[in-house]
Write a protein that holds these residues in place. Structure first.
Motif, PDB file in Angstrom:
ATOM      1  N   GLN A 168      41.822 -51.092  76.932  1.00 50.10           N
ATOM      2  CA  GLN A 168      42.176 -51.427  75.551  1.00 50.10           C
ATOM      3  C   GLN A 168      42.444 -50.153  74.753  1.00 50.10           C
ATOM      4  OE1 GLN A 168      39.082 -53.503  73.404  1.00 50.10           O
ATOM      5  NE2 GLN A 168      40.207 -53.464  71.493  1.00 50.10           N
ATOM      6  N   GLY A 169      41.561 -49.179  74.897  1.00 55.79           N
ATOM      7  CA  GLY A 169      41.739 -47.904  74.212  1.00 55.79           C
ATOM      8  C   GLY A 169      43.013 -47.199  74.640  1.00 55.79           C
ATOM      9  N   GLU A 170      43.314 -47.253  75.924  1.00 60.52           N
ATOM     10  CA  GLU A 170      44.531 -46.635  76.433  1.00 60.52           C
ATOM     11  C   GLU A 170      45.771 -47.266  75.794  1.00 60.52           C
ATOM     12  OE1 GLU A 170      46.402 -45.503  80.774  1.00 60.52           O
ATOM     13  OE2 GLU A 170      45.386 -47.439  80.568  1.00 60.52           O
ATOM     14  N   ARG A 171      45.805 -48.592  75.719  1.00 61.60           N
ATOM     15  CA  ARG A 171      46.943 -49.277  75.089  1.00 61.60           C
ATOM     16  C   ARG A 171      47.101 -48.880  73.634  1.00 61.60           C
ATOM     17  NH1 ARG A 171      45.097 -53.473  78.194  1.00 61.60           N
ATOM     18  NH2 ARG A 171      43.905 -54.377  76.488  1.00 61.60           N
ATOM     19  N   VAL A 172      45.982 -48.857  72.910  1.00 57.84           N
ATOM     20  CA  VAL A 172      46.000 -48.513  71.487  1.00 57.84           C
ATOM     21  C   VAL A 172      46.535 -47.092  71.295  1.00 57.84           C
ATOM     22  CG1 VAL A 172      44.487 -48.006  69.515  1.00 57.84           C
ATOM     23  CG2 VAL A 172      44.194 -50.130  70.793  1.00 57.84           C
ATOM     24  N   LEU A 173      46.050 -46.151  72.083  1.00 59.59           N
ATOM     25  CA  LEU A 173      46.483 -44.761  71.933  1.00 59.59           C
ATOM     26  C   LEU A 173      47.949 -44.588  72.308  1.00 59.59           C
ATOM     27  CD1 LEU A 173      43.417 -42.689  73.187  1.00 59.59           C
ATOM     28  CD2 LEU A 173      44.047 -43.322  70.855  1.00 59.59           C
ATOM     29  N   ARG A 174      48.366 -45.213  73.372  1.00 65.16           N
ATOM     30  CA  ARG A 174      49.776 -45.088  73.782  1.00 65.16           C
ATOM     31  C   ARG A 174      50.705 -45.693  72.726  1.00 65.16           C
ATOM     32  NH1 ARG A 174      50.394 -42.854  78.673  1.00 65.16           N
ATOM     33  NH2 ARG A 174      48.639 -42.940  80.095  1.00 65.16           N
ATOM     34  N   GLN A 175      50.303 -46.812  72.125  1.00 63.47           N
ATOM     35  CA  GLN A 175      51.109 -47.422  71.065  1.00 63.47           C
ATOM     36  C   GLN A 175      51.210 -46.498  69.855  1.00 63.47           C
ATOM     37  OE1 GLN A 175      49.228 -51.218  70.413  1.00 63.47           O
ATOM     38  NE2 GLN A 175      50.284 -52.180  72.138  1.00 63.47           N
ATOM     39  N   ALA A 176      50.185 -45.678  69.661  1.00 69.77           N
ATOM     40  CA  ALA A 176      50.183 -44.720  68.545  1.00 69.77           C
ATOM     41  C   ALA A 176      50.869 -43.412  68.923  1.00 69.77           C
ATOM     42  CB  ALA A 176      48.746 -44.443  68.105  1.00 69.77           C
ATOM     43  N   GLY A 177      51.399 -43.323  70.143  1.00 63.19           N
ATOM     44  CA  GLY A 177      52.102 -42.123  70.576  1.00 63.19           C
ATOM     45  C   GLY A 177      51.207 -41.005  71.070  1.00 63.19           C
ATOM     46  N   ILE A 178      49.960 -41.340  71.418  1.00 60.48           N
ATOM     47  CA  ILE A 178      49.012 -40.335  71.913  1.00 60.48           C
ATOM     48  C   ILE A 178      48.934 -40.449  73.428  1.00 60.48           C
ATOM     49  CG2 ILE A 178      46.611 -39.552  71.894  1.00 60.48           C
ATOM     50  CD1 ILE A 178      46.441 -40.668  69.019  1.00 60.48           C
ATOM     51  N   ASP A 179      49.252 -39.359  74.108  1.00 60.63           N
ATOM     52  CA  ASP A 179      49.206 -39.330  75.558  1.00 60.63           C
ATOM     53  C   ASP A 179      47.751 -39.274  76.018  1.00 60.63           C
ATOM     54  OD1 ASP A 179      50.411 -39.251  78.108  1.00 60.63           O
ATOM     55  OD2 ASP A 179      50.113 -37.083  78.197  1.00 60.63           O
ATOM     56  N   CYS A 180      47.413 -40.082  77.012  1.00 58.23           N
ATOM     57  CA  CYS A 180      46.054 -40.093  77.545  1.00 58.23           C
ATOM     58  C   CYS A 180      46.095 -40.513  79.003  1.00 58.23           C
ATOM     59  CB  CYS A 180      45.165 -41.036  76.732  1.00 58.23           C
ATOM     60  SG  CYS A 180      45.708 -42.747  76.734  1.00 58.23           S
ATOM     61  N   ALA A 181      44.994 -40.265  79.699  1.00 60.59           N
ATOM     62  CA  ALA A 181      44.887 -40.643  81.106  1.00 60.59           C
ATOM     63  C   ALA A 181      43.559 -41.355  81.326  1.00 60.59           C
ATOM     64  CB  ALA A 181      44.971 -39.405  81.995  1.00 60.59           C
ATOM     65  N   LEU A 182      43.624 -42.563  81.856  1.00 57.76           N
ATOM     66  CA  LEU A 182      42.441 -43.348  82.160  1.00 57.76           C
ATOM     67  C   LEU A 182      41.870 -42.882  83.493  1.00 57.76           C
ATOM     68  CD1 LEU A 182      40.615 -45.853  81.631  1.00 57.76           C
ATOM     69  CD2 LEU A 182      42.322 -47.190  82.849  1.00 57.76           C
ATOM     70  N   GLN A 183      40.545 -42.666  83.541  1.00 53.23           N
ATOM     71  CA  GLN A 183      39.906 -42.240  84.792  1.00 53.23           C
ATOM     72  C   GLN A 183      38.438 -42.615  84.804  1.00 53.23           C
ATOM     73  OE1 GLN A 183      40.817 -38.014  84.088  1.00 53.23           O
ATOM     74  NE2 GLN A 183      38.614 -37.640  84.238  1.00 53.23           N
ATOM     75  N   ARG A 184      37.866 -42.634  86.000  1.00 54.50           N
ATOM     76  CA  ARG A 184      36.415 -42.805  86.122  1.00 54.50           C
ATOM     77  C   ARG A 184      35.758 -41.549  85.576  1.00 54.50           C
ATOM     78  NH1 ARG A 184      33.534 -47.166  87.697  1.00 54.50           N
ATOM     79  NH2 ARG A 184      32.041 -45.719  88.518  1.00 54.50           N
ATOM     80  N   THR A 185      34.594 -41.724  84.991  1.00 65.23           N
ATOM     81  CA  THR A 185      33.884 -40.560  84.478  1.00 65.23           C
ATOM     82  C   THR A 185      33.169 -39.837  85.614  1.00 65.23           C
ATOM     83  OG1 THR A 185      31.950 -41.909  83.967  1.00 65.23           O
ATOM     84  CG2 THR A 185      33.499 -41.530  82.184  1.00 65.23           C
ATOM     85  N   PRO A 186      32.895 -38.547  85.425  1.00 71.29           N
ATOM     86  CA  PRO A 186      32.093 -37.817  86.417  1.00 71.29           C
ATOM     87  C   PRO A 186      30.717 -38.481  86.568  1.00 71.29           C
ATOM     88  CG  PRO A 186      33.141 -36.300  84.890  1.00 71.29           C
ATOM     89  CD  PRO A 186      33.370 -37.676  84.350  1.00 71.29           C
ATOM     90  N   LYS A 187      30.114 -38.296  87.722  1.00 68.99           N
ATOM     91  CA  LYS A 187      28.833 -38.956  88.039  1.00 68.99           C
ATOM     92  C   LYS A 187      27.761 -38.745  86.978  1.00 68.99           C
ATOM     93  CE  LYS A 187      29.570 -40.974  91.973  1.00 68.99           C
ATOM     94  NZ  LYS A 187      29.663 -42.410  92.002  1.00 68.99           N
ATOM     95  N   TRP A 188      27.633 -37.531  86.452  1.00 72.30           N
ATOM     96  CA  TRP A 188      26.560 -37.289  85.482  1.00 72.30           C
ATOM     97  C   TRP A 188      26.800 -38.070  84.192  1.00 72.30           C
ATOM     98  CZ3 TRP A 188      27.293 -35.278  80.661  1.00 72.30           C
ATOM     99  CH2 TRP A 188      28.497 -34.629  80.434  1.00 72.30           C
ATOM    100  N   MET A 189      28.045 -38.363  83.856  1.00 66.67           N
ATOM    101  CA  MET A 189      28.322 -39.176  82.668  1.00 66.67           C
ATOM    102  C   MET A 189      27.952 -40.636  82.922  1.00 66.67           C
ATOM    103  SD  MET A 189      31.943 -38.087  81.097  1.00 66.67           S
ATOM    104  CE  MET A 189      32.187 -36.652  80.118  1.00 66.67           C
ATOM    105  N   GLU A 190      28.146 -41.113  84.149  1.00 67.77           N
ATOM    106  CA  GLU A 190      27.811 -42.497  84.474  1.00 67.77           C
ATOM    107  C   GLU A 190      26.337 -42.763  84.243  1.00 67.77           C
ATOM    108  OE1 GLU A 190      29.062 -43.449  88.420  1.00 67.77           O
ATOM    109  OE2 GLU A 190      31.187 -43.246  87.918  1.00 67.77           O
ATOM    110  N   GLN A 191      25.501 -41.770  84.471  1.00 65.13           N
ATOM    111  CA  GLN A 191      24.070 -41.931  84.269  1.00 65.13           C
ATOM    112  C   GLN A 191      23.733 -42.142  82.798  1.00 65.13           C
ATOM    113  OE1 GLN A 191      22.564 -38.382  86.062  1.00 65.13           O
ATOM    114  NE2 GLN A 191      22.942 -39.098  88.142  1.00 65.13           N
ATOM    115  N   ARG A 192      24.650 -41.802  81.927  1.00 66.43           N
ATOM    116  CA  ARG A 192      24.458 -42.012  80.486  1.00 66.43           C
ATOM    117  C   ARG A 192      25.076 -43.328  80.030  1.00 66.43           C
ATOM    118  NH1 ARG A 192      24.876 -36.277  77.504  1.00 66.43           N
ATOM    119  NH2 ARG A 192      23.632 -35.111  78.981  1.00 66.43           N
TER     120      ARG A 192
END
Length: 84
Positions: free
Chosen positions: A16-40
């Motif tokens: 959802q965030g990716e769609r919103v940003l792309r519609q606003a003209g903001i380039d982004c890349a969707l990805q899995r977070t690093p393992k230590w972020m998943e723990q949060r």
């Protein structure tokens, strides 16, 4: 140069965030977070350019897209949580 990551609790919210940003003209890349972020509790993130990070957060807020946190990664790989 820093890389910025906006985290989300699920892939659905990240998509959802990716769609919103792309519609606003903001380039982004969707990805899995690093393992230590998943723990949060963050499973997916959007990587955005340094100049777009704050604008991206504002666009997500206005659209009601439920993001979790903002992180910055330095060239040396150090990650830092930023206040949002």
């Amino acid at each position: 140069m820093k890389t910025y990551y906006i985290t989300f609790r699920s892939v659905t919210y990240a998509q959802q965030g990716e769609r919103v940003l792309r519609q606003a003209g903001i380039d982004c890349a969707l990805q899995r977070t690093p393992k230590w972020m998943e723990q949060r509790g963050c499973g997916y993130c959007l990587r955005v350019r340094p100049g777009d990070a704050l604008k991206a957060l504002e666009v997500l807020r206005r659209a009601g897209a439920p993001y979790s946190k903002l992180y910055a990664q330095t060239d040396t790989g150090k990650m830092e949580e930023l206040p949002v």
